[in-house]
Design a protein around this motif. Structure first.
Motif, PDB file in Angstrom:
ATOM      1  N   GLN A  65     -12.907  -3.935   5.699  1.00  0.00           N
ATOM      2  CA  GLN A  65     -12.622  -2.515   5.449  1.00  0.00           C
ATOM      3  C   GLN A  65     -13.821  -1.781   4.837  1.00  0.00           C
ATOM      4  O   GLN A  65     -13.694  -0.624   4.453  1.00  0.00           O
ATOM      5  N   TYR A  66     -14.951  -2.429   4.726  1.00  0.00           N
ATOM      6  CA  TYR A  66     -16.123  -1.769   4.167  1.00  0.00           C
ATOM      7  C   TYR A  66     -16.445  -0.512   4.976  1.00  0.00           C
ATOM      8  O   TYR A  66     -16.324  -0.548   6.188  1.00  0.00           O
ATOM      9  N   SER A  69     -13.423  -0.536   1.168  1.00  0.00           N
ATOM     10  CA  SER A  69     -13.205  -1.539   0.125  1.00  0.00           C
ATOM     11  C   SER A  69     -14.571  -1.988  -0.370  1.00  0.00           C
ATOM     12  O   SER A  69     -15.533  -1.977   0.394  1.00  0.00           O
ATOM     13  N   ASN A  72     -18.111  -7.834  -1.789  1.00  0.00           N
ATOM     14  CA  ASN A  72     -17.874  -8.911  -2.741  1.00  0.00           C
ATOM     15  C   ASN A  72     -19.234  -9.439  -3.201  1.00  0.00           C
ATOM     16  O   ASN A  72     -19.977 -10.009  -2.414  1.00  0.00           O
ATOM     17  N   LYS A  97     -14.687  -3.076  -8.432  1.00  0.00           N
ATOM     18  CA  LYS A  97     -13.225  -3.216  -8.423  1.00  0.00           C
ATOM     19  C   LYS A  97     -12.590  -1.857  -8.189  1.00  0.00           C
ATOM     20  O   LYS A  97     -12.768  -1.252  -7.159  1.00  0.00           O
ATOM     21  N   ASP A  98     -11.852  -1.357  -9.207  1.00  0.00           N
ATOM     22  CA  ASP A  98     -11.073  -0.136  -8.987  1.00  0.00           C
ATOM     23  C   ASP A  98     -11.912   1.130  -8.940  1.00  0.00           C
ATOM     24  O   ASP A  98     -11.465   2.148  -8.426  1.00  0.00           O
ATOM     25  N   TRP A 100     -14.628   1.556  -7.260  1.00  0.00           N
ATOM     26  CA  TRP A 100     -15.408   1.613  -6.033  1.00  0.00           C
ATOM     27  C   TRP A 100     -15.113   2.929  -5.325  1.00  0.00           C
ATOM     28  O   TRP A 100     -13.975   3.404  -5.302  1.00  0.00           O
TER      29      TRP A 100
ATOM     30  N   HIS B 157     -10.317   6.140   5.173  1.00  0.00           N
ATOM     31  CA  HIS B 157     -10.096   6.066   3.726  1.00  0.00           C
ATOM     32  C   HIS B 157      -8.597   6.116   3.422  1.00  0.00           C
ATOM     33  O   HIS B 157      -8.071   5.297   2.657  1.00  0.00           O
ATOM     34  N   SER B 160      -6.941   2.936   4.488  1.00  0.00           N
ATOM     35  CA  SER B 160      -7.277   1.840   3.582  1.00  0.00           C
ATOM     36  C   SER B 160      -6.455   1.930   2.296  1.00  0.00           C
ATOM     37  O   SER B 160      -5.936   0.934   1.802  1.00  0.00           O
ATOM     38  N   ARG B 161      -6.311   3.173   1.762  1.00  0.00           N
ATOM     39  CA  ARG B 161      -5.519   3.335   0.543  1.00  0.00           C
ATOM     40  C   ARG B 161      -4.048   3.023   0.811  1.00  0.00           C
ATOM     41  O   ARG B 161      -3.388   2.374   0.026  1.00  0.00           O
ATOM     42  N   GLU B 164      -3.065  -0.388   0.640  1.00  0.00           N
ATOM     43  CA  GLU B 164      -2.933  -0.891  -0.737  1.00  0.00           C
ATOM     44  C   GLU B 164      -1.701  -0.302  -1.409  1.00  0.00           C
ATOM     45  O   GLU B 164      -1.480  -0.498  -2.602  1.00  0.00           O
TER      46      GLU B 164
END
Lengths: 199, 482
Positions: A65-66, A69, A72, A97-98, A100, B157, B160-161, B164
Motif C-alpha cells: 500500500q506504499y 502505508s 518498514n 507508525k501512526d 505517517w 488514500h 487505504s484508510r 484500516e
C-alpha cells in the motif's frame, strides 16, 4: 506493487542518489531488487554524537500500500540507542507508525532517523535498558554507544577498557556479540555480567 | 420498509412480542396479574430508528448547531462527532477560543483556503502531485488546508484508510497536517466506486452512531435498527425488528441488578484464563530446589522433580532423604509451620472456591432457564389439549402460561444476582443483599415446583406463589438496582 508506488519509488531513489546527499547530509539508499520492494539505507552517524564516524545500515521494506502505508524500516547495523532495540534494530519513531503521511518520502524518513540519532527520546523508549542507562548514567551511555559505533559501524573511537572486559568474557567461551550486549546491559560490571550469562 | 413502521416506543402494543421471548416482556404483564405495582420500570424509554431516521437525528443536530454558531455544515458534523453531539459545550468552546478549538477538532476553517505548496512541491512543475510524484494534472483536489494531491492518490488514500476501519477521521495526506476530510469531500473523491462508497457510508454511520450518547446499534445479528434512548440506568431495550433484548447502556444481555462494569468484569473473568492461574495456584506446587511448577498426578507424596531430579515431600517440602524414618512428622500439626509457602496456596484455593461458588449458581440458573423453555412448550400443549377437550376456554388457562413467563423472568434476575454478589465486598449491605437473594431463590424454586406440577386444579395457590416471587424480585431490584 501498484503503479503509484513504483513510479514514486523510482523518483525517490533518484532524488536521494542525484542529490549527492551523502556528502551533504550523510544519507544514501541502495536498491536491492528490481521491483523496489527491498531497499538498503545508509546513514552516517551525525557529528557531535556518540555515533559520529560510524556508518549505519538500514533494511527498508516497501509494503503493497506504499505510500499510503509507511515503509518498514529497521537498523541492520547494531546500535546502542534508547529508541532502537539493541537486539533487533526495530525503531520507535512516530512517522513510521501512526504519524505517517503519504507525502513523506524515504528521504524524509532517513533524515528523521538521523535526527532521532542526534536527540533520543528516552521517555518513549524502544529499548528500556538503554533508556534507563541514558537517563541515569549518561557518561556510561555515551561510552557504550561509542564502543558500539566502533565495534559494529566502523567508528574510530577506541575504548581499551571495554575491549578488555569483552575479551575476558570471550576467553570464557562467550560469543563476542553476546559479551558486548550483556556487558552494556549491566553497565560494564563484569561480575554481574558473568552471573547473568552463566546462571 | 416504511420508516414510520419502525418507530415505536416501548409502551406501544408491547405484550404481543413478549410471548416469543421470555425476558422481553414488559413489566406490565406481571403487574396485571400480580398485585405488585412496580414503582420503576425495568424497561428503558426508547425508540427504534431506521438508518434514514437516524440521518434525520444527525441533520437536526447539525441544524441546531448551525443556528447557534456560524459554521459551515460540513464542519458542524466533525465538531459534533468530536464532542458527543453536545451543542452547548461546542458553542461555549467556540466562543472561548474559536481557532484553537477548531484546530483541536481537526478543522481548518479559514475563510478563503489558499493553495499551499506541499513540502517537495515548491521546486517542481505546476500540476504536480507529491504523493505519486507525477505532474501535468489539471485538477488537484484539496481540503481547506490547501494541500493539493491528485484525485487518484486521494482515492487510494481513502481506500487505504477504510481498510484500516477509519472513516470519519481520514486526515490530509500532507505530513503534520491534521485536517480531517469532511464526508462531502470523501464522497466526491469516491463517487465512481459504488463498493467503496458503500463501505465508507457504513463506517461513517458506525462512527456517527458511536459518537452519539443517545444512539446505539441493535446488537442483533445483522440488524440495521438503531436504538435511541436517553436512559441513564442500565435498563432493558428490545428491538422491534429482530426482538433481541439487551442492556441499553452496554449492549450486553440485560443484567439487573448488576451494573454494566460489574457484568463486564464478571464476563471477562468467566471467559479468560484468569481462573487457569488460580487453578495452577491451587493444584500445583513449586519444586523447592529449581522452582518448576509441579502438578501431583498420583497419590504418592514422595515427589521427584523431573527437571532437577530433586526428591522432596509434597506435604512439608522437606528433602526426602532426611524424611525417611521420620515421615510421619508431616502429619503432626505444628503451631508455627515452617511451610510458609502453604499460605499462598490456601489463599488461591479460597479465591477459586469463592468464584466457583458463584459461577456454579450462575451457570445452574442459566441451564434451568433453557430447560424451562421446554416447560413453556409443554404448558402450551397442555392448554391446547384442555381447550380441545372443552375443558375451559383458552382464556381460562392463560394464567398457566403467565406463570411460566413469570418464573423465567424471576429466574433471569436471580441468575444475575450472582455476579453482583461476587463483586460485593463484605458489608452489612452485602448481608442484606444475600438475605434478599436467598428469599428470591426460595420463592423461585417453590414457584418452579408449583408450575411444573400445575394441573389446573390449584389456580389460587399457583397465583399466590407468583405473587410472592414477583414481590421478592421487585423488592430486590428496588433496593439494589433502581
Amino acid at each position: 506493487m501498484s503503479n503509484i508506488a513504483f513510479n514514486r519509488l523510482q523518483r525517490e531513489c533518484k532524488e536521494v542518489v542525484t542529490n549527492s546527499e551523502i556528502s551533504e547530509t550523510g544519507i544514501m539508499i541502495e536498491i536491492l531488487n528490481e521491483n523496489l520492494t527491498e531497499i538498503k539505507g545508509h546513514i552516517r552517524g551525525p557529528p557531535d554524537t556518540p555515533y559520529a564516524g560510524g556508518m549505519f545500515d538500514l533494511d527498508i521494506k516497501i509494503p503493497d500500500q506504499y505510500p499510503f502505508s509507511p515503509p518498514n524500516v529497521k537498523f541492520s547495523t547494531k546500535i546502542w540507542h534508547p529508541n532502537v532495540s539493541s537486539q533487533t534494530g526495530v525503531i520507535c519513531l512516530d512517522i513510521l507508525k501512526d504519524q505517517w503521511a503519504a507525502s513523506l518520502t524515504l528521504r524524509t524518513v532517513l533524515l528523521s532517523i538521523q535526527a532521532l540519532m542526534c536527540t533520543p527520546e528516552p521517555k518513549d523508549p524502544q529499548d528500556a535498558v538503554v533508556a534507563k542507562q541514558y537517563m541515569e548514567k549518561p557518561a556510561v551511555f555515551k561510552a557504550t554507544a561509542e564502543y558500539w559505533t566502533t565495534k559494529f559501524a566502523k567508528g574510530a573511537v577506541k575504548n581499551a577498557g571495554y575491549q578488555a572486559l569483552v575479551d575476558k568474557l570471550k576467553d570464557m567461551g562467550v560469543r563476542e556479540e553476546e559479551a558486548v550486549s550483556v556487558l552494556s546491559c549491566n553497565n560494564w560490571d563484569i561480575n554481574r555480567s558473568t552471573v547473568y550469562i552463566f546462571s | 420498509m416504511d420508516d414510520e413502521d419502525m418507530s415505536c416506543t416501548s409502551g406501544d402494543d408491547y405484550a404481543g412480542y413478549g410471548d416469543e421471548d421470555y425476558y422481553n416482556e414488559a413489566d406490565v404483564d406481571a403487574a396485571d396479574d400480580v398485585a405488585v405495582t412496580p414503582t420503576h420500570s425495568e424497561e428503558a424509554d426508547y425508540e427504534c430508528l431506521s438508518v434514514n431516521q437516524v440521518e434525520r437525528v444527525f441533520i437536526d443536530g447539525v441544524n441546531s448547531l448551525v443556528s447557534r454558531i456560524s459554521i459551515n455544515e460540513k464542519f458542524a458534523r466533525i465538531l459534533l462527532q468530536a464532542n458527543h453531539w453536545d451543542v452547548d459545550k461546542i458553542a461555549r468552546l467556540v466562543r472561548n477560543d474559536r481557532n484553537d478549538f477548531l484546530r483541536k477538532c481537526h478543522i481548518d476553517a479559514k475563510p478563503e483556503p489558499k493553495r499551499k505548496l506541499s513540502s517537495t512541491q515548491s521546486v517542481l512543475a505546476k500540476g504536480y502531485c507529491s504523493v505519486c510524484a507525477m505532474d501535468g494534472y489539471t485538477e488537484l483536489p484539496h481540503l481547506t488546508c490547501g494541500h493539493c494531491f491528485c484525485e487518484h492518490c486521494w482515492k487510494s488514500h481513502v481506500e487505504s484508510r477504510l481498510s484500516e476501519g477509519v472513516a470519519s477521521r481520514i486526515e490530509c495526506m500532507e505530513s503534520e497536517c491534521e485536517v480531517y476530510a469532511p464526508s462531502e469531500f470523501v464522497l466526491s473523491i469516491i463517487k465512481n466506486s459504488p463498493v467503496i462508497k458503500l463501505k465508507y457510508e457504513r463506517f461513517l454511520l458506525r462512527d456517527m452512531v458511536n459518537s452519539h450518547p443517545h444512539l446505539k446499534f441493535c446488537v442483533g445479528n445483522e440488524c440495521p435498527v438503531i436504538i435511541r434512548s436517553t436512559e441513564v440506568k442500565p435498563k432493558r431495550v428490545t428491538c422491534m425488528q429482530c426482538h433481541t433484548s439487551f442492556c441499553v447502556k452496554c449492549g450486553a444481555d440485560y443484567h439487573a441488578p448488576t451494573s454494566c462494569e460489574t457484568i463486564k468484569q464478571w464476563m471477562t473473568k468467566c471467559a479468560d484464563d484468569s481462573e487457569t492461574a488460580n487453578y495452577i495456584s491451587a493444584h500445583t506446587k513449586d519444586c523447592p530446589q529449581c522452582h518448576s511448577c509441579i502438578e501431583k498426578a498420583g497419590g504418592c507424596n514422595h515427589i521427584q522433580c523431573t527437571r532437577c531430579r530433586h526428591h522432596f515431600c509434597w506435604m512439608c517440602f522437606g528433602d526426602w532423604k532426611s524424611h525417611g524414618s521420620e515421615y510421619y512428622e508431616c502429619s503432626r500439626y505444628k503451631e508455627n509451620p515452617s511451610v510458609a509457602a502453604e499460605a499462598n496456596h490456601v489463599k488461591a484455593r479460597r479465591a477459586l472456591e469463592k468464584y466457583l461458588h458463584y459461577f456454579e449458581r450462575f451457570e445452574n440458573h442459566s441451564k434451568s432457564l433453557k430447560m424451562e423453555e421446554e416447560l413453556r412448550d409443554k404448558i402450551r400443549k397442555k392448554i391446547d389439549d384442555k381447550v380441545n377437550e372443552h375443558n375451559g376456554t383458552w382464556i381460562d388457562w392463560q394464567y398457566l402460561h403467565k406463570s411460566v413467563s413469570l418464573l423465567t423472568k424471576c429466574r433471569y434476575t436471580l441468575q444475575y444476582t450472582y455476579p453482583f454478589a461476587y463483586f460485593l465486598s463484605a458489608t452489612p449491605r452485602k448481608n442484606l443483599f444475600e438475605y434478599q437473594q436467598a428469599q428470591l431463590e426460595k420463592e423461585v424454586e417453590e414457584l418452579a415446583w408449583a408450575v411444573e406440577r400445575a394441573d389446573g386444579t390449584a389456580r389460587g395457590a399457583l397465583e399466590a406463589h407468583m405473587h410472592r416471587a414477583e414481590h421478592k424480585r421487585q423488592t430486590l431490584l428496588h433496593d439494589f438496582f433502581f
